[in-house]
Every structure is written in structure tokens, then in C-alpha cells.
Design a protein around this motif. Sequence first.
Motif, PDB file in Angstrom:
ATOM      1  N   THR A 183       0.830  -1.208   0.000  1.00  0.00           N
ATOM      2  CA  THR A 183       0.000   0.000   0.000  1.00  0.00           C
ATOM      3  C   THR A 183       0.859   1.250   0.000  1.00  0.00           C
ATOM      4  O   THR A 183       0.559   2.231  -0.690  1.00  0.00           O
ATOM      5  N   ARG A 184       1.941   1.227   0.761  1.00  0.00           N
ATOM      6  CA  ARG A 184       2.827   2.389   0.843  1.00  0.00           C
ATOM      7  C   ARG A 184       3.545   2.638  -0.485  1.00  0.00           C
ATOM      8  O   ARG A 184       3.703   3.781  -0.906  1.00  0.00           O
ATOM      9  N   GLN A 185       3.976   1.570  -1.140  1.00  0.00           N
ATOM     10  CA  GLN A 185       4.755   1.717  -2.373  1.00  0.00           C
ATOM     11  C   GLN A 185       3.896   2.169  -3.550  1.00  0.00           C
ATOM     12  O   GLN A 185       4.266   3.073  -4.288  1.00  0.00           O
ATOM     13  N   SER A 186       2.747   1.536  -3.717  1.00  0.00           N
ATOM     14  CA  SER A 186       1.863   1.895  -4.835  1.00  0.00           C
ATOM     15  C   SER A 186       0.495   1.287  -4.587  1.00  0.00           C
ATOM     16  O   SER A 186       0.347   0.052  -4.625  1.00  0.00           O
ATOM     17  N   GLU A 187      -0.489   2.139  -4.355  1.00  0.00           N
ATOM     18  CA  GLU A 187      -1.832   1.635  -4.093  1.00  0.00           C
ATOM     19  C   GLU A 187      -2.403   0.928  -5.314  1.00  0.00           C
ATOM     20  O   GLU A 187      -3.114  -0.075  -5.194  1.00  0.00           O
ATOM     21  N   ALA A 188      -2.118   1.445  -6.507  1.00  0.00           N
ATOM     22  CA  ALA A 188      -2.644   0.822  -7.724  1.00  0.00           C
ATOM     23  C   ALA A 188      -2.106  -0.594  -7.889  1.00  0.00           C
ATOM     24  O   ALA A 188      -2.859  -1.540  -8.183  1.00  0.00           O
ATOM     25  N   VAL A 189      -0.807  -0.768  -7.698  1.00  0.00           N
ATOM     26  CA  VAL A 189      -0.201  -2.096  -7.808  1.00  0.00           C
ATOM     27  C   VAL A 189      -0.732  -3.012  -6.708  1.00  0.00           C
ATOM     28  O   VAL A 189      -1.004  -4.196  -6.939  1.00  0.00           O
ATOM     29  N   ALA A 190      -0.886  -2.453  -5.493  1.00  0.00           N
ATOM     30  CA  ALA A 190      -1.395  -3.254  -4.379  1.00  0.00           C
ATOM     31  C   ALA A 190      -2.793  -3.796  -4.693  1.00  0.00           C
ATOM     32  O   ALA A 190      -3.103  -4.954  -4.399  1.00  0.00           O
ATOM     33  N   ARG A 191      -3.624  -2.964  -5.296  1.00  0.00           N
ATOM     34  CA  ARG A 191      -4.970  -3.424  -5.653  1.00  0.00           C
ATOM     35  C   ARG A 191      -4.919  -4.540  -6.694  1.00  0.00           C
ATOM     36  O   ARG A 191      -5.686  -5.509  -6.625  1.00  0.00           O
ATOM     37  N   VAL A 192      -4.017  -4.407  -7.649  1.00  0.00           N
ATOM     38  CA  VAL A 192      -3.861  -5.461  -8.657  1.00  0.00           C
ATOM     39  C   VAL A 192      -3.437  -6.773  -8.001  1.00  0.00           C
ATOM     40  O   VAL A 192      -3.865  -7.865  -8.405  1.00  0.00           O
ATOM     41  N   LEU A 193      -2.620  -6.677  -6.955  1.00  0.00           N
ATOM     42  CA  LEU A 193      -2.144  -7.865  -6.247  1.00  0.00           C
ATOM     43  C   LEU A 193      -3.187  -8.431  -5.289  1.00  0.00           C
ATOM     44  O   LEU A 193      -2.931  -9.436  -4.626  1.00  0.00           O
ATOM     45  N   GLY A 194      -4.336  -7.770  -5.189  1.00  0.00           N
ATOM     46  CA  GLY A 194      -5.406  -8.284  -4.344  1.00  0.00           C
ATOM     47  C   GLY A 194      -5.455  -7.697  -2.951  1.00  0.00           C
ATOM     48  O   GLY A 194      -6.223  -8.171  -2.096  1.00  0.00           O
ATOM     49  N   VAL A 195      -4.643  -6.687  -2.675  1.00  0.00           N
ATOM     50  CA  VAL A 195      -4.643  -6.052  -1.353  1.00  0.00           C
ATOM     51  C   VAL A 195      -5.847  -5.113  -1.255  1.00  0.00           C
ATOM     52  O   VAL A 195      -6.072  -4.290  -2.152  1.00  0.00           O
ATOM     53  N   GLN A 196      -6.613  -5.250  -0.193  1.00  0.00           N
ATOM     54  CA  GLN A 196      -7.744  -4.356   0.043  1.00  0.00           C
ATOM     55  C   GLN A 196      -7.203  -3.095   0.718  1.00  0.00           C
ATOM     56  O   GLN A 196      -7.138  -2.998   1.935  1.00  0.00           O
ATOM     57  N   VAL A 197      -6.828  -2.147  -0.098  1.00  0.00           N
ATOM     58  CA  VAL A 197      -6.054  -0.998   0.350  1.00  0.00           C
ATOM     59  C   VAL A 197      -6.779  -0.195   1.427  1.00  0.00           C
ATOM     60  O   VAL A 197      -6.196   0.134   2.470  1.00  0.00           O
TER      61      VAL A 197
END
Length: 305
Positions: A183-197
Motif C-alpha cells: 500500500t505504501r509503495q503503490s496503491e494501484a499495484v497493491a490493488r492489482v495484487l489483491g490487497v484491500q487498500v
Amino acid sequence: MKGFGHPTLILLFLLFFALLPYLPLGIWRAFLLDVGFFVLLFTALALSWDLVARTGQLSLAHGAFFGLGAYGAGLLAPQVGTLPALCLGALAAGAGALVLGWVTLRLHGLYFAMASLAFSEVLRTLALKLPFTGGPIGLPVLPPFGGNWPLAAYYLGFSVLLLATALSLWAERSPFRLAQAATRQSEAVARVLGVQVVRVKLWSLFLGSVVAGLAGGVYGMKTLFLSPYDAFSLARAVEALVIPIFGGLYTTLGPLLGGVALVSLEQALRLWIQEGYLVVYGAILILVILFLPRGLVGVLGRRRG
């Protein structure tokens, strides 16, 4: 940063403060125990801020969470007792964090920082205007457990630090760390990885606010008096921010080292220099930020290397 966990140093830190009241402190005993108490409390506050910062959010609302916990515990202690009042005050701070998060956690960077600062100012204004808070006159607070145990406030502060340390270690060593880092590095990438930001940021903000609320409640029971200008002060948020930067961000050991160094330094400068001590204090902070960007844990890491 993971290599800087230093479980032994953390354990020694906690053991030292657990035993501090029983060490031969001589004529400085009362002063050193007061300094130790504020080290415990503001280090816990710094750990709670760092827990939120690991998601990339710059929170200036920790003064608000601190004040909510302080006033909540101070108002409820006569009716329900010390420990229930502290818990309810912490839950009030957590509820405030959920409201703030629900409204603002889709904001980023400085936008979230400004929104969190506005949240603090709104709460301080309410504390000044509402009659049951004592308004600008302030609110007297009962000592913990009716004042029957002189070390009660100290060990309550130590308990808050234990909780903050445990939460920080959990976030540092569990899979939750990966979600926060993504989430800290990139919210967009985190969402693609399945992280519920949003959920990760909201959960981090809630846990940090509960610790800050507990710290505020214990602070009120130690000082025996609260005013909106003190409890909801921006200085609380700034101190919670500066200590992890000084010690080392996104670690457990960093805020522990930073808390001891900065709170002790501030008290020593206040004692030795008195007027103008803030100038020296600020200059030291600037030098550390400029020349030690990874904080004190960075220095330890280089020495180990």
C-alpha cells in the motif's frame, strides 16, 4: 529494515523500564521516574503513529486521538473506575479514527495530512465549547485507582508501551507487513495484487488510534488536569511524527530508541539551558534528519555491518 528488529534490544529496553522504579536513583528518583513515564507514553504514541505511517499515510490526527482518549477517560473515571475508563476512552479514539478514515482514507499524501489536521482542530474547538468538558477552564482528572498506588500511572504507561510494542512487532513480522508495504509503495499495484487498500489503511489507523487514546487517558490521570490546548495540541502529533523519524521509520526498535533519546534530550536541555532550549533541540533534530536519513537504527545497522 527487517534485520533491525533486534528482539534482544527491545526486551532489554522493556526490562529496564519495568525495573526502573526499583533502581537506586537517589535524590533524582522523582525526576527520573517522571522522565521515564513520559518516555514510555510518548514512545507508545510514536509507535502508534509509525503503525499508520507504514501504509504511506502522513497522519496529523494523533493529537486528536490522544485528546479523545484523555477526555474520555477523564470524564468516565469517576463513574466506572480507572481501567474501564481507559478502555472506553481508547474506544472513543478508535471510533473517531473510523469516522476520519471512512471520510478521508481515499485521500493521499498531503491531502490526507491536511484532512487529519482539520479533524484535530474540529475536536479541539468542540472541547473548548462543550460544557461537560470544562471548556477553556479545563477538566480535573482523578488519579488512577483513587491515588492509592503511587506508581500506578507509571505502570499504566508501561502497559500502554507494551501494547504498542506488541502491535508494532505483529505488524512488522506478520503477513500484514506485506499488505502495508504494498500500500505504501503503490496503491494501484497493491490493488492489482489483491490487497484491500482501504481496509489495510483503516485497520492501521484504528489500531494506532486506540494506542494513542490509551496514552492520552494515562496522561490525564498522571497530570490530573486536562485543557483542550494541551490534550488536542498539534505538538502531540508532531512529537509522534518526529520520534520515529529520529529513531528509524517502519520498525519497532526505531521509535523505542528515538523516544528515549528525544524525550530524555528535551528534559535535559530544559533543565540545563532553560530558556532557549528549543533552539538547541530543533538544531539537533535538523542535523539528525539531514545526516542520518535512516535514523538511529541506520547507525546500528552500519556498525553491525
